[in-house]
Design a protein around this motif. Structure first.
Motif, PDB file in Angstrom:
ATOM      1  N   HIS A  79      28.337 -30.137  25.819  1.00  0.00           N
ATOM      2  CA  HIS A  79      28.660 -28.940  25.022  1.00  0.00           C
ATOM      3  C   HIS A  79      30.159 -28.669  25.134  1.00  0.00           C
ATOM      4  O   HIS A  79      30.636 -28.191  26.169  1.00  0.00           O
ATOM      5  CB  HIS A  79      27.861 -27.733  25.545  1.00  0.00           C
ATOM      6  CG  HIS A  79      28.128 -26.440  24.820  1.00  0.00           C
ATOM      7  ND1 HIS A  79      27.125 -25.493  24.601  1.00  0.00           N
ATOM      8  CD2 HIS A  79      29.246 -25.911  24.267  1.00  0.00           C
ATOM      9  CE1 HIS A  79      27.628 -24.453  23.945  1.00  0.00           C
ATOM     10  NE2 HIS A  79      28.925 -24.684  23.742  1.00  0.00           N
ATOM     11  N   HIS A  81      33.894 -27.771  22.481  1.00  0.00           N
ATOM     12  CA  HIS A  81      34.520 -27.538  21.171  1.00  0.00           C
ATOM     13  C   HIS A  81      35.949 -28.079  21.319  1.00  0.00           C
ATOM     14  O   HIS A  81      36.904 -27.311  21.331  1.00  0.00           O
ATOM     15  CB  HIS A  81      34.576 -26.040  20.855  1.00  0.00           C
ATOM     16  CG  HIS A  81      33.276 -25.292  21.031  1.00  0.00           C
ATOM     17  ND1 HIS A  81      32.583 -24.763  19.970  1.00  0.00           N
ATOM     18  CD2 HIS A  81      32.551 -24.960  22.136  1.00  0.00           C
ATOM     19  CE1 HIS A  81      31.495 -24.124  20.408  1.00  0.00           C
ATOM     20  NE2 HIS A  81      31.452 -24.236  21.718  1.00  0.00           N
ATOM     21  N   LYS A 148      31.793 -30.059  18.877  1.00  0.00           N
ATOM     22  CA  LYS A 148      31.250 -29.286  17.760  1.00  0.00           C
ATOM     23  C   LYS A 148      32.348 -28.981  16.748  1.00  0.00           C
ATOM     24  O   LYS A 148      33.490 -28.722  17.114  1.00  0.00           O
ATOM     25  CB  LYS A 148      30.686 -27.955  18.272  1.00  0.00           C
ATOM     26  CG  LYS A 148      29.593 -28.111  19.327  1.00  0.00           C
ATOM     27  CD  LYS A 148      29.179 -26.754  19.885  1.00  0.00           C
ATOM     28  CE  LYS A 148      28.410 -26.891  21.188  1.00  0.00           C
ATOM     29  NZ  LYS A 148      27.098 -27.508  21.064  1.00  0.00           N
ATOM     30  N   HIS A 249      23.479 -21.772  20.562  1.00  0.00           N
ATOM     31  CA  HIS A 249      24.152 -20.894  21.520  1.00  0.00           C
ATOM     32  C   HIS A 249      23.222 -19.682  21.648  1.00  0.00           C
ATOM     33  O   HIS A 249      23.108 -18.898  20.701  1.00  0.00           O
ATOM     34  CB  HIS A 249      25.505 -20.455  20.985  1.00  0.00           C
ATOM     35  CG  HIS A 249      26.589 -21.488  21.112  1.00  0.00           C
ATOM     36  ND1 HIS A 249      26.515 -22.736  20.549  1.00  0.00           N
ATOM     37  CD2 HIS A 249      27.790 -21.427  21.749  1.00  0.00           C
ATOM     38  CE1 HIS A 249      27.630 -23.409  20.837  1.00  0.00           C
ATOM     39  NE2 HIS A 249      28.417 -22.635  21.563  1.00  0.00           N
ATOM     40  N   HIS A 272      24.153 -21.765  27.151  1.00  0.00           N
ATOM     41  CA  HIS A 272      24.652 -20.494  27.713  1.00  0.00           C
ATOM     42  C   HIS A 272      23.556 -19.821  28.524  1.00  0.00           C
ATOM     43  O   HIS A 272      23.536 -19.933  29.734  1.00  0.00           O
ATOM     44  CB  HIS A 272      25.192 -19.526  26.634  1.00  0.00           C
ATOM     45  CG  HIS A 272      26.529 -19.917  26.113  1.00  0.00           C
ATOM     46  ND1 HIS A 272      27.666 -19.828  26.852  1.00  0.00           N
ATOM     47  CD2 HIS A 272      26.887 -20.406  24.911  1.00  0.00           C
ATOM     48  CE1 HIS A 272      28.697 -20.239  26.130  1.00  0.00           C
ATOM     49  NE2 HIS A 272      28.246 -20.603  24.947  1.00  0.00           N
ATOM     50  N   ASP A 323      31.900 -26.668  28.150  1.00  0.00           N
ATOM     51  CA  ASP A 323      32.161 -25.740  27.032  1.00  0.00           C
ATOM     52  C   ASP A 323      33.641 -25.708  26.657  1.00  0.00           C
ATOM     53  O   ASP A 323      34.101 -24.729  26.059  1.00  0.00           O
ATOM     54  CB  ASP A 323      31.655 -24.334  27.355  1.00  0.00           C
ATOM     55  CG  ASP A 323      31.566 -23.437  26.118  1.00  0.00           C
ATOM     56  OD1 ASP A 323      31.534 -23.974  24.995  1.00  0.00           O
ATOM     57  OD2 ASP A 323      31.532 -22.198  26.276  1.00  0.00           O
TER      58      ASP A 323
HETATM   59 FE    FE Z   1      30.042 -23.235  22.815  1.00  0.00          FE
END
Ligand code: FE
Ligand code: NIG
Length: 412
Positions: A79, A81, A148, A249, A272, A323
């Motif tokens: 996970h 970004h 992502k 999420h 999360h 994350d």
């Molecule tokens: Fe995220």
């Protein structure tokens, strides 16, 4: 052709398995002392106990003596970004002063702030900055990363982000798994028309992304003030019907029932979960949906950690991820991830290792190919400076990864 023998490792931490492990099983790392691993043509071909004769001709292989060092599967970060334009250091300072993440988002900062910067960045600029982030991740032992989209929130920029990830997958040793996240936030031009924005995702964007095979999964930020349970359900069902694996999420700031929905929709993962309810945890425990926990985000936002102990004891498949993003968790620090998971979330070192190898591979639907040292799996490995995996959380904040091996080739 990458042929490699790693000889006499103090520990071969196999993490052996071909699907995510749940509950008590997460403690079983399948450690072989003084073991040897052979990678043939980029694929793990032999995992051997001390004293077994070499079944291959040593002359055809590069040989590494791993005496005194632990050998693990490459880390899988499920996970992130990691493709984005601009930074948000000002917002970090505001948060330290007491503003909340959601307040900053409501006044036009947060994800929408990064969206403005990502829309104006060129493809080359995004490749360049993202590549440097991947270099840092590789040095920390990450050999597969999920990335992502979701900082475009319009057709062109979402596709641009996905193309950047595809380019980097070809350019960089790290394998990149792309997730479409067009429903990361409501862009300024759609404010107040959230349902219509989801309709646009379902009618145009999801079919486009699935049709061009630009992503394997689809994700949505299900949160009060972002997308509702109902909108998330519509979006994820449409994604799944097009062959995009659903992810969420879920229950990050407010307990909305995201964990329950993720289990009901057979999502690959629910991520999360800081505020997941007891019912949500039970639903995940009874499902194959991986609970992906992000301690670096809780730490950076100064929020309470997800109830990892309760989840594992209930029988959930728990994974960990960094994350990495410019807002809530501007870090890919694997050392800090292990420390927080063990010190604050009460994972055992064994559970933490499972959560960032085999179970994080399961969170990407790839536990059959990566995440453990088993014959037949990709030759993605890492060697620690120390003789035991137990140094990972214990040597707080220090990178103890000495070598990284990708498909049998030494890349760090
Ligand atoms: Fe995220
Ligand atoms: O996983 N919570 C939503 N999405 C990201 C944060 C993205 C951002 O702040 O830029 C997350 O924390």
């Amino acid at each position: 052709m990458h042929n490699l023998i790693i000889k006499n490792a103090a520990q071969v931490v196999t993490c052996s398995g071909f699907e995510g492990k749940r509950g008590r099983e997460m403690n079983n790392l399948g450690v072989i002392e003084n073991g040897t691993v052979i990678v043939t043509g980029g694929i793990i071909s032999h995992v051997m106990q001390q004293g077994e004769p070499l079944p291959v001709n040593e002359a055809d292989y590069k040989v590494i003596d791993a005496t005194g060092k632990a050998l693990l599967p490459g880390f899988v970060d499920p996970h992130t970004h990691f493709v984005f334009g601009g930074y948000r250091e000002e917002e970090f300072a505001w948060r330290m002063r007491g503003d909340s993440y959601m307040e900053i988002m409501e006044r036009g900062g947060g994800i929408v702030n990064t969206t403005r910067a990502t829309r104006t960045a060129t493809e080359e600029e995004l490749v360049d900055s993202a590549r440097k982030r991947l270099d840092a991740m590789l040095r920390l032992g990450i050999t597969t990363v999920e990335g992502k989209s979701g900082y475009g929130l319009d057709r062109e920029t979402e596709l641009k982000q996905l193309r950047v990830m595809h380019q980097l997958n070809d350019l960089h040793p790290i394998d990149i798994v792309s997730t479409y996240m067009g429903a990361h936030a409501v862009p300024e031009e759609w404010k107040g028309r959230e349902d219509a924005f989801i309709d646009f995702q379902i009618a145009e964007m999801l079919p486009l992304v699935a049709g061009q095979r630009l992503a394997e999964a689809a994700d949505i930020f299900c949160e009060k003030g972002v997308f509702t349970i109902d909108q998330s359900q519509r979006y994820l069902q449409a994604a799944a019907s097009l062959g995009l694996k659903p992810k969420m999420h879920a229950d990050e700031i407010i307990p909305l029932g995201g964990a329950e929905l993720a289990a009901e929709l057979h999502c690959l993962s629910a991520d999360h979960l800081l505020q997941a309810s007891d019912e949500g945890i039970s639903a995940l425990a009874a499902s194959d949906t991986v609970a992906t926990l992000l301690p670096l985000t809780a730490f950076s936002l100064r929020e309470p950690y997800a109830r990892a102990r309760t989840m594992i004891d209930a029988g959930c498949i728990v994974a960990l991820a960094t994350d990495l993003n410019p807002g809530s968790s501007f870090t890919a620090s694997v050392p800090l991830l292990f420390a927080l998971a063990c010190i604050y979330m009460q994972l055992t070192p064994e559970e933490a290792v499972t959560a960032f190898t085999l179970n994080s591979a399961a969170a990407l639907g790839r536990a059959d190919r990566i995440g453990s040292i088993d014959p037949g799996k990709q030759g993605d490995l890492l060697l620690l400076q120390f003789p035991s995996y137990k140094f990972l959380p214990y040597h707080v904040g220090m990178n103890i990864v000495e070598r990284v091996i990708k498909k049998g080739e030494v890349v760090v």
